[in-house]
Design an enzyme around this catalytic site. Structure first.
Site, mmCIF file in Angstrom:
data_model
loop_
_atom_site.group_PDB
_atom_site.id
_atom_site.type_symbol
_atom_site.label_atom_id
_atom_site.label_comp_id
_atom_site.label_asym_id
_atom_site.label_seq_id
_atom_site.Cartn_x
_atom_site.Cartn_y
_atom_site.Cartn_z
ATOM 1 N N SER A 246 37.993 -15.090 32.579
ATOM 2 C CA SER A 246 37.043 -16.190 32.620
ATOM 3 C C SER A 246 36.531 -16.508 34.014
ATOM 4 O O SER A 246 35.627 -17.324 34.180
ATOM 5 C CB SER A 246 37.689 -17.442 32.024
ATOM 6 O OG SER A 246 38.841 -17.832 32.764
ATOM 7 N N LYS B 186 35.975 -21.275 41.354
ATOM 8 C CA LYS B 186 35.738 -21.360 39.915
ATOM 9 C C LYS B 186 35.582 -22.826 39.543
ATOM 10 O O LYS B 186 36.291 -23.693 40.080
ATOM 11 C CB LYS B 186 36.930 -20.732 39.186
ATOM 12 C CG LYS B 186 36.803 -20.614 37.683
ATOM 13 C CD LYS B 186 38.017 -19.853 37.148
ATOM 14 C CE LYS B 186 37.963 -19.641 35.650
ATOM 15 N NZ LYS B 186 39.104 -18.806 35.172
ATOM 16 N N SER C 19 42.425 -13.540 33.631
ATOM 17 C CA SER C 19 41.113 -14.033 34.062
ATOM 18 C C SER C 19 40.783 -13.816 35.527
ATOM 19 O O SER C 19 39.645 -14.058 35.936
ATOM 20 C CB SER C 19 40.969 -15.519 33.714
ATOM 21 O OG SER C 19 40.866 -15.681 32.318
#
Length: 467
Positions: free
Chosen positions: A157, A81, A181
């Site tokens: 996310s 990420k 997330s």
């Protein structure tokens, strides 16, 4: 070779590399080819680091040629990420504002750990700006699309992580989970995710969202790969005061111990009321395999979610206060109002939420005197269509971006470890909904054992996609 590796799990790939059946370089190039072919459709990767990946892969091949014992993840392609530092690159955290920052001087602690474990870094993955969101509809870098239905959200996310693993671009990814997330993209994309105990893994070298709730963890295409990654990531970090991992607790070797004797309960009440029929069906499927029949209530779940909202908004807004004052037009339009609102919250609200959190944890931990594991849906619904403003949850219309985390936020605030297991219930149009397998703090091993049992029974699994 790339075609031959399609459909091969990351665990099978690592074993093939160790056996000399496939070189790490070949595995790396196959992943690069898969990314190039599929990323225009799903937009999971925001940046590839092919040169670094090939160096790392060739180093693995050289070690094998010398007859050295290979590390546990040798040659496994993975990605991170875009809030993890990667040496020599700027950490964007999904933002335009961060493009002006200096490149990272060194890898994040967990990136260094996973590299030491032999995995090969392919690049950086899309996310909601500053990790404040559940849909990865990023105005700056484009929305990430669900590989199972390109009209739908990959979750957030860590949406790029979920999509990249689901699409077979990489076998494993590193994500973050503050309010859900990791678990939300795992649910929407149909992959495995682990949110460890709060403080279990070092966060040094990652861009923060909410320091007092942020967790980091792996996402993978199988339970075995999830456990292997977790074992590699575990290590004390004296330079991260928020890391409480005083000793390593390996879990990979314990996966197949089975679930006999484990007391598994079902979370009802709040978790039933805020789940659609398909989400409840997913939990029933897992409960049948795990022998869970008794239902119980999670204490003060709604208050836990409210406290998580207040803490997240307050800390998130405070972190970006100066930029909100001077460059507000550069923020993500879908989240800027929440950042501003958080910056304006009274300090008394934040302090009250943190005080409540202490008693809340005590109430939650008391459940595990009687139960080893608890089951609940990870999301109220399957992946919504991108751009959806409202969700229908049992006849009630609720705002999409806030409501996707209805079932994950209460768990995050307590800091319990959770494995998200991908289930494929009816009534979703062929889309997955994950089940949260929740354990007491520091008992990731129990949650992973239950996850392995679900996988072995065929109840929880990935589905290949063609893009």
């Amino acid at each position: 070779m790339a075609h031959e590796m399609r459909g091969m799990t990351s665990l099978a790939l690592v074993r093939a590399i160790a056996a000399g059946e496939i070189s790490a370089r070949e595995a790396c190039l196959a992943s690069v080819a898969r990314i190039r072919a599929s990323n225009p459709a799903i937009n999971a990767f925001t940046r590839c680091c092919t040169a670094r990946a090939l160096r790392e892969a060739e180093a693995i091949d050289a070690r094998r040629a010398r007859g050295e014992r290979l590390p546990p993840l040798a040659g496994l392609p993975y990605a991170v990420k875009d809030l993890f530092d990667v040496a020599g690159e700027v950490t964007h955290a999904g933002s335009k504002l961060n493009r002006q920052h200096r490149p990272a001087a060194q890898d994040a602690f967990l990136v260094a750990r996973i590299q030491a474990g032999g995995a090969v870094l392919l690049g950086r993955l899309n996310m909601d700006e500053y990790a404040y969101g559940f849909t990865t509809e990023n105005t700056h870098y484009g929305a990430t699309r669900n590989p199972h239905d390109l009209t739908r959200s990959a979750g957030g996310s860590s949406g790029g992580c979920g999509a990249a693993v689901a699409a077979g671009q990489v076998g494993m990814a590193l994500g973050s989970d503050t309010n859900g997330s990791i678990r939300v993209p795992a649910s929407f994309c149909g992959i495995w995710g682990l949110k460890p105990t709060f403080g279990r893994l070092s966060r040094r070298g990652s861009y923060p969202f909410v320091h007092s709730i942020d967790h980091l963890g792996p996402m993978a295409d199988s339970v075995e790969s999830l456990a292997l990654a977790y074992d590699v990531l575990q290590a004390p970090d004296p330079l991260d005061p928020g890391c409480h991992a005083l000793r390593v607790q390996p879990v990979g070797s314990a996966l197949q111990q089975g679930i006999e004797g484990l007391r598994v309960g079902l979370l009802g009440g709040y978790f039933d009321e805020h789940a659609t029929a398909s989400a409840r069906a997913a939990v029933r499927s897992a409960a049948q395999v795990l022998g869970a029949n008794d239902q119980l209530a999670w204490p003060d779940a709604a208050l836990g979610r409210a406290a998580a909202f207040i803490i997240s908004a307050s800390e998130g807004g405070s972190l970006h206060l100066q930029d909100l004052r001077t460059q507000v037009q550069e923020f993500e339009p879908l989240s800027v109002d929440r950042f501003i609102a958080g910056a304006l919250l009274p300090a008394a609200w934040y302090l009250r939420a943190q005080r409540f959190r202490q008693s809340y944890r005590d109430q939650v931990n008391a459940l595990f005197r009687h139960w080893d594991l608890l089951l609940a849906p990870a999301t109220p619904v399957a992946a919504p269509v991108l751009g959806s403003e409202w969700l229908d949850i049992n006849g009630t219309s609720m705002p999409t971006r806030a409501s996707i985390g209805l079932l994950t936020q209460p768990i995050s605030l307590a800091g319990c470890p959770v494995v998200a297991a991908p289930i494929w219930p009816t009534g979703t149009g062929g889309l997955p909904i994950a089940v949260q397998i929740i354990a007491a703090p520091w008992r990731e091993d129990l949650a992973l054992r239950a996850a392995w049992a679900l996988q072995a029974a065929g109840c929880a699994h990935l589905k290949p996609v063609e893009i």
